[in-house]
Write a protein that holds these residues in place. Structure first.
Motif, mmCIF file in Angstrom:
data_model
loop_
_atom_site.group_PDB
_atom_site.id
_atom_site.type_symbol
_atom_site.label_atom_id
_atom_site.label_comp_id
_atom_site.label_asym_id
_atom_site.label_seq_id
_atom_site.Cartn_x
_atom_site.Cartn_y
_atom_site.Cartn_z
ATOM 1 N N THR A 89 8.278 103.074 68.648
ATOM 2 C CA THR A 89 8.720 103.929 67.539
ATOM 3 C C THR A 89 9.715 103.206 66.635
ATOM 4 N N LEU A 90 10.699 102.541 67.227
ATOM 5 C CA LEU A 90 11.715 101.853 66.436
ATOM 6 C C LEU A 90 11.130 100.664 65.679
ATOM 7 N N SER A 91 10.175 99.968 66.280
ATOM 8 C CA SER A 91 9.549 98.848 65.577
ATOM 9 C C SER A 91 8.720 99.347 64.398
ATOM 10 N N ALA A 92 8.134 100.541 64.528
ATOM 11 C CA ALA A 92 7.404 101.135 63.404
ATOM 12 C C ALA A 92 8.356 101.462 62.258
ATOM 13 N N VAL A 93 9.550 101.956 62.595
ATOM 14 C CA VAL A 93 10.571 102.217 61.571
ATOM 15 C C VAL A 93 10.963 100.919 60.884
ATOM 16 N N TRP A 94 11.186 99.874 61.660
ATOM 17 C CA TRP A 94 11.575 98.568 61.126
ATOM 18 C C TRP A 94 10.517 98.032 60.168
ATOM 19 N N GLN A 95 9.242 98.225 60.509
ATOM 20 C CA GLN A 95 8.168 97.665 59.698
ATOM 21 C C GLN A 95 7.898 98.460 58.425
ATOM 22 N N SER A 96 8.057 99.780 58.478
ATOM 23 C CA SER A 96 7.584 100.617 57.377
ATOM 24 C C SER A 96 8.677 101.268 56.536
ATOM 25 N N ALA A 97 9.887 101.399 57.069
ATOM 26 C CA ALA A 97 10.917 102.180 56.372
ATOM 27 C C ALA A 97 11.273 101.579 55.017
ATOM 28 N N GLY A 98 11.456 100.275 54.964
ATOM 29 C CA GLY A 98 11.841 99.640 53.712
ATOM 30 C C GLY A 98 10.815 99.826 52.621
ATOM 31 N N TRP A 99 9.544 99.627 52.976
ATOM 32 C CA TRP A 99 8.480 99.781 51.986
ATOM 33 C C TRP A 99 8.348 101.238 51.550
ATOM 34 N N GLY A 100 8.564 102.161 52.478
ATOM 35 C CA GLY A 100 8.457 103.578 52.147
ATOM 36 C C GLY A 100 9.505 104.070 51.175
ATOM 37 N N THR A 101 10.612 103.321 51.049
ATOM 38 C CA THR A 101 11.668 103.745 50.129
ATOM 39 C C THR A 101 11.257 103.620 48.670
ATOM 40 N N ILE A 102 10.223 102.816 48.381
ATOM 41 C CA ILE A 102 9.839 102.571 46.982
ATOM 42 C C ILE A 102 9.489 103.880 46.280
ATOM 43 N N ILE A 103 8.676 104.716 46.938
ATOM 44 C CA ILE A 103 8.256 105.974 46.325
ATOM 45 C C ILE A 103 9.454 106.888 46.098
ATOM 46 N N TYR A 104 10.339 106.970 47.091
ATOM 47 C CA TYR A 104 11.491 107.871 46.979
ATOM 48 C C TYR A 104 12.493 107.360 45.939
ATOM 49 N N LEU A 105 12.691 106.054 45.862
ATOM 50 C CA LEU A 105 13.587 105.510 44.836
ATOM 51 C C LEU A 105 13.024 105.764 43.442
ATOM 52 N N ALA A 106 11.702 105.662 43.310
ATOM 53 C CA ALA A 106 11.074 105.963 42.015
ATOM 54 C C ALA A 106 11.281 107.427 41.645
ATOM 55 N N ALA A 107 11.163 108.321 42.636
ATOM 56 C CA ALA A 107 11.386 109.741 42.377
ATOM 57 C C ALA A 107 12.844 110.015 42.020
ATOM 58 N N ILE A 108 13.763 109.285 42.663
ATOM 59 C CA ILE A 108 15.192 109.479 42.385
ATOM 60 C C ILE A 108 15.541 109.024 40.974
ATOM 61 N N THR A 109 14.953 107.920 40.527
ATOM 62 C CA THR A 109 15.247 107.422 39.172
ATOM 63 C C THR A 109 14.745 108.371 38.087
ATOM 64 N N ALA A 110 13.792 109.249 38.435
ATOM 65 C CA ALA A 110 13.263 110.195 37.445
ATOM 66 C C ALA A 110 14.124 111.454 37.316
ATOM 67 N N ILE A 111 15.166 111.564 38.136
ATOM 68 C CA ILE A 111 16.031 112.749 38.073
ATOM 69 C C ILE A 111 16.877 112.701 36.797
ATOM 70 N N ASP A 112 17.007 113.820 36.134
ATOM 71 C CA ASP A 112 17.790 113.915 34.904
ATOM 72 C C ASP A 112 19.270 113.640 35.206
ATOM 73 N N PRO A 113 19.881 112.622 34.569
ATOM 74 C CA PRO A 113 21.302 112.325 34.810
ATOM 75 C C PRO A 113 22.229 113.493 34.476
ATOM 76 N N ALA A 114 21.766 114.392 33.598
ATOM 77 C CA ALA A 114 22.597 115.537 33.227
ATOM 78 C C ALA A 114 22.890 116.424 34.440
ATOM 79 N N LEU A 115 21.998 116.436 35.400
ATOM 80 C CA LEU A 115 22.230 117.225 36.609
ATOM 81 C C LEU A 115 23.418 116.681 37.396
ATOM 82 N N TYR A 116 23.520 115.361 37.475
ATOM 83 C CA TYR A 116 24.653 114.748 38.170
ATOM 84 C C TYR A 116 25.957 114.971 37.398
ATOM 85 N N GLU A 117 25.859 114.925 36.070
ATOM 86 C CA GLU A 117 27.053 115.165 35.247
ATOM 87 C C GLU A 117 27.549 116.600 35.427
ATOM 88 N N ALA A 118 26.607 117.543 35.461
ATOM 89 C CA ALA A 118 26.993 118.946 35.664
ATOM 90 C C ALA A 118 27.616 119.142 37.046
#
Length: 269
Positions: free
Chosen positions: A134-163
């Motif tokens: 299980t831990l080796s699967a996390v090691w192999q896949s976790a970094g690559w899996g962050t790409i989709i989530y980081l892309a989704a995070i960058t699409a968040i409206d900055p005004a929400l963080y300012e508010a």
């Protein structure tokens, strides 16, 4: 899809798919009578369930942590190092795992001996093998899996963080009140797809990490299909196993999508 007809035939490689005789449901009956069938199904479900509980949240947590890194150079270096295992073969990764956890020469067991603890045979103990898998699967896949989530995070409206800042929210509160709700549709879709793979498992990792000592927990459906279907030539039987596997996956995807929409979230359709 046309190849699935082999599941209903007494397939002969020399006669071909269409000229081989029909076997009806004999391959499916034989599948249910295999002594190892329920054991390998149990192992597949167990490893996939652990992957869903541990491997699925890992990229989300990692993406949230990387998003909070303000130094661009550090962020890029960290991302590159985290992506690297994804591009390495499981044969190489399996060799690294065996070398690091070796009872005699492995770094982990050397540290345990220095701490006064007896060495642990990680890859020869069934419980430890499942943890390492299980831990080796996390090691192999976790970094690559962050790409989709980081892309989704960058699409968040900055005004929400300012508010949120105006309302006095700190970094932790922004994560739970802004970031996570904003990327929740992405999380739900990826979760549905992950649920749809509950009875499927890649062959590379089990083959790279398995050994005869832990065969009771390491043998899964994909390795069984390889051993019986490819090595022994039981194409009809293993096609039936694969077909049942695909039908169950389809049912799981439809069910997970239904409950996701019922819960008020977005689904695949």
């Amino acid at each position: 899809m046309g190849g699935l007809v082999i599941a209903f035939k007494d397939y002969n490689i020399f006669q071909g798919v269409w000229d081989s005789g029909w076997a009806g449901l004999d391959n499916f009956r034989e599948m249910l009578s295999i002594p190892e069938f329920f054991r390998i199904t149990r192992n597949t479900l167990m490893l996939n369930l652990l992957g869903l509980l541990v491997c699925f949240p890992a990229p989300i947590v990692l993406a949230l942590m990387l998003n909070e890194v303000r130094a661009r150079s550090l962020k890029r270096i960290s991302q590159s190092l985290l992506y690297l295992p994804h591009f390495m073969s499981w044969i190489v990764l399996g060799g690294i795992v065996y070398a690091v956890l070796s009872p005699k020469y492995g770094v982990v067991n050397q540290l345990l001996r220095w701490a006064g603890v007896e060495e642990i045979y990680f890859m020869a103990d069934q419980t430890w093998w499942v943890i390492v898998y299980t831990l080796s699967a996390v090691w192999q896949s976790a970094g690559w899996g962050t790409i989709i989530y980081l892309a989704a995070i960058t699409a968040i409206d900055p005004a929400l963080y300012e508010a949120a800042s105006i309302d006095g929210a700190g970094r932790i509160r922004k994560i739970f009140s802004v970031t996570l709700p904003s990327i929740m549709p992405t999380i739900v879709i990826l979760f549905i797809l992950a649920v749809g793979q509950m009875v499927s498992i890649g062959i590379e990792q089990p083959l790279a990490l398995a050994n005869p000592v832990v065969g009771d927990v390491s043998e899964v459906i994909s390795t069984y299909i390889y051993q019986v279907g490819i090595k022994q030539g039981e194409f009809g039987l293993t096609t039936a196993v694969g077909m049942v596997q695909s039908v169950i996956n389809l049912c799981l995807v439809v069910t997970a999508n239904h409950f996701a929409r019922k819960a008020g979230g977005e689904g695949l359709w």
